[in-house]
Design a protein around this motif. Structure first.
Motif, mmCIF file in Angstrom:
data_model
loop_
_atom_site.group_PDB
_atom_site.id
_atom_site.type_symbol
_atom_site.label_atom_id
_atom_site.label_comp_id
_atom_site.label_asym_id
_atom_site.label_seq_id
_atom_site.Cartn_x
_atom_site.Cartn_y
_atom_site.Cartn_z
ATOM 1 N N LYS A 50 0.821 -1.211 0.000
ATOM 2 C CA LYS A 50 0.000 0.000 0.000
ATOM 3 C C LYS A 50 0.859 1.268 0.000
ATOM 4 N N ALA A 51 2.148 1.129 0.329
ATOM 5 C CA ALA A 51 3.022 2.293 0.476
ATOM 6 C C ALA A 51 3.752 2.665 -0.811
ATOM 7 N N PHE A 52 3.793 1.761 -1.784
ATOM 8 C CA PHE A 52 4.453 2.080 -3.055
ATOM 9 C C PHE A 52 3.683 3.193 -3.770
ATOM 10 N N ARG A 53 4.411 4.195 -4.254
ATOM 11 C CA ARG A 53 3.767 5.206 -5.082
ATOM 12 C C ARG A 53 3.710 4.704 -6.520
ATOM 13 N N VAL A 54 2.549 4.869 -7.162
ATOM 14 C CA VAL A 54 2.363 4.443 -8.545
ATOM 15 C C VAL A 54 2.041 5.681 -9.372
ATOM 16 N N LEU A 55 2.942 6.013 -10.278
ATOM 17 C CA LEU A 55 2.794 7.200 -11.116
ATOM 18 C C LEU A 55 2.188 6.830 -12.462
ATOM 19 N N TYR A 56 1.511 7.799 -13.082
ATOM 20 C CA TYR A 56 1.056 7.631 -14.452
ATOM 21 C C TYR A 56 1.937 8.479 -15.363
ATOM 22 N N GLY A 57 2.285 7.953 -16.523
ATOM 23 C CA GLY A 57 3.054 8.714 -17.496
ATOM 24 C C GLY A 57 2.559 8.447 -18.903
ATOM 25 N N GLY A 58 2.563 9.452 -19.726
ATOM 26 C CA GLY A 58 2.132 9.292 -21.107
ATOM 27 C C GLY A 58 1.300 10.470 -21.542
ATOM 28 N N SER A 59 1.968 11.493 -22.099
ATOM 29 C CA SER A 59 1.287 12.695 -22.595
ATOM 30 C C SER A 59 0.492 13.416 -21.499
ATOM 31 N N VAL A 60 1.081 13.479 -20.287
ATOM 32 C CA VAL A 60 0.468 14.273 -19.221
ATOM 33 C C VAL A 60 0.767 15.743 -19.487
ATOM 34 N N LYS A 61 -0.270 16.567 -19.423
ATOM 35 C CA LYS A 61 -0.148 18.002 -19.686
ATOM 36 C C LYS A 61 -0.922 18.772 -18.629
ATOM 37 N N PRO A 62 -0.672 20.070 -18.490
ATOM 38 C CA PRO A 62 -1.474 20.854 -17.537
ATOM 39 C C PRO A 62 -2.976 20.746 -17.811
ATOM 40 N N SER A 63 -3.347 20.574 -19.069
ATOM 41 C CA SER A 63 -4.766 20.544 -19.433
ATOM 42 C C SER A 63 -5.480 19.254 -19.040
ATOM 43 N N ASN A 64 -4.731 18.153 -18.868
ATOM 44 C CA ASN A 64 -5.404 16.900 -18.497
ATOM 45 C C ASN A 64 -4.962 16.353 -17.147
ATOM 46 N N ALA A 65 -4.017 17.039 -16.495
ATOM 47 C CA ALA A 65 -3.431 16.513 -15.259
ATOM 48 C C ALA A 65 -4.456 16.351 -14.140
ATOM 49 N N ALA A 66 -5.319 17.326 -13.948
ATOM 50 C CA ALA A 66 -6.244 17.292 -12.813
ATOM 51 C C ALA A 66 -7.148 16.066 -12.847
ATOM 52 N N GLU A 67 -7.685 15.742 -14.018
ATOM 53 C CA GLU A 67 -8.595 14.606 -14.096
ATOM 54 C C GLU A 67 -7.856 13.285 -13.923
ATOM 55 N N ILE A 68 -6.607 13.228 -14.356
ATOM 56 C CA ILE A 68 -5.812 12.017 -14.145
ATOM 57 C C ILE A 68 -5.485 11.846 -12.662
ATOM 58 N N PHE A 69 -5.118 12.937 -11.998
ATOM 59 C CA PHE A 69 -4.734 12.859 -10.583
ATOM 60 C C PHE A 69 -5.918 12.584 -9.664
ATOM 61 N N ALA A 70 -7.124 12.739 -10.177
ATOM 62 C CA ALA A 70 -8.313 12.456 -9.366
ATOM 63 C C ALA A 70 -8.608 10.960 -9.287
ATOM 64 N N ILE A 71 -7.895 10.168 -10.087
ATOM 65 C CA ILE A 71 -8.127 8.720 -10.120
ATOM 66 C C ILE A 71 -7.470 8.064 -8.904
ATOM 67 N N ASP A 72 -8.178 7.128 -8.282
ATOM 68 C CA ASP A 72 -7.615 6.378 -7.160
ATOM 69 C C ASP A 72 -6.339 5.659 -7.593
ATOM 70 N N ASN A 73 -5.385 5.607 -6.686
ATOM 71 C CA ASN A 73 -4.110 4.910 -6.891
ATOM 72 C C ASN A 73 -3.222 5.539 -7.955
ATOM 73 N N VAL A 74 -3.530 6.762 -8.364
ATOM 74 C CA VAL A 74 -2.594 7.551 -9.163
ATOM 75 C C VAL A 74 -1.923 8.526 -8.201
ATOM 76 N N ASP A 75 -0.655 8.290 -7.914
ATOM 77 C CA ASP A 75 0.052 9.044 -6.878
ATOM 78 C C ASP A 75 0.932 10.143 -7.446
ATOM 79 N N GLY A 76 0.739 10.457 -8.724
ATOM 80 C CA GLY A 76 1.533 11.498 -9.351
ATOM 81 C C GLY A 76 1.810 11.138 -10.782
ATOM 82 N N ALA A 77 2.841 11.738 -11.346
ATOM 83 C CA ALA A 77 3.120 11.547 -12.768
ATOM 84 C C ALA A 77 4.609 11.509 -13.054
ATOM 85 N N LEU A 78 4.956 10.720 -14.079
ATOM 86 C CA LEU A 78 6.290 10.771 -14.683
ATOM 87 C C LEU A 78 6.089 11.484 -16.013
#
Length: 248
Positions: A199-227
């Protein structure tokens, strides 16, 4: 509570003049409420680490060799990264897997080398478009996660980055439901293998993350940030993503 992380992968971009982007980022985020990391080319690690010595931004490498030293022309070891001031290293990025034939076993060995010297390992996993369209996403992600993550990994020293290969630098992103499915799967696999520490591992999402779509991606459970790739090269662009993460 897992602390959020925004990590920038500069890839093979950046020379001395681009250090001004780091200055700008520190100006924009003097006291970030999330963890920040920049992984520049090896030539910029030392000057970046010197600049951030009094700032919470961590500097990382983009790869390391499995060995500490030896006859490996052009390679860089985890010890060398640490000596240059790096605090972390990206391992198993899809570009390394594709361009250099890195297998899960190689990524796991590199991760051990990094962890043993005290670096945080950011282990990348993700499926190709063909694998996605063939319905193999979870099989591929599960196999890469199991094979690339060493037994000595834990939630404090290892970060997992899910990057669907077909979304990197293309402007295409999976649906929010697809991202959620994979991140929830990764979390379940980590808990299955590492127990409560999963439960302590951070899991990042990466792949065309931009300021325009970041908020909706970060609202997803178990998305702990971005690469973040290209959008991390300019401080003002990366800042929008960081702000979205701080507000998530």
């Amino acid at each position: 509570m897992r602390r959020k992380l925004a990590a920038g992968n500069w890839k093979m971009n950046g020379i001395g003049i681009d250090l001004e982007q780091l200055d700008r980022l520190m100006e924009l985020h003097p006291n970030p409420t999330v963890d920040l990391m920049i992984c520049p080319p090896a030539t910029l690690i030392h000057p970046m680490a010197a600049k951030t010595s009094e700032h919470p931004i961590h500097i990382g490498g983009q790869d390391c060799h499995t060995n500490e030293k030896g006859a490996h022309t052009g390679d860089i070891s985890a010890v060398m990264l640490d000596d240059a001031g790096a605090r972390a290293v990206i391992l198993g990025h899809s570009e390394r897997r594709a361009d250099h034939g890195e297998t899960d076993a190689v990524v796991a060995s590199k991760s051990v080398a990094a962890l043993e010297i005290g670096l945080t390992a950011v282990i990348c996993i993700g499926e190709t478009l063909e694998e996605r369209e063939s319905g193999k996403t979870l099989d591929v992600v599960g196999e890469q996660l199991a094979g690339s993550t060493p037994d000595i990994a834990n939630g404090g020293n290892t970060v997992i980055a899910y990057e669907p290969v077909w979304a990197i630098g293309t402007g295409k992103i999976p649906t929010l439901e697809q991202i959620a499915e994979v991140h929830n799967f990764i979390r379940a696999e980590l808990e299955k293998r590492f127990g409560e520490d999963g439960k302590a591992f951070r899991v990042l999402y990466g792949g065309s993350v931009k300021p325009s779509n970041a908020a909706e991606i970060f609202a997803i459970d178990n998305v702990d940030g971005a690469l973040v790739g290209g959008a991390s090269l300019k401080a003002d662009d990366f800042s929008g993503i960081i702000t979205a993460l701080e507000n998530a």
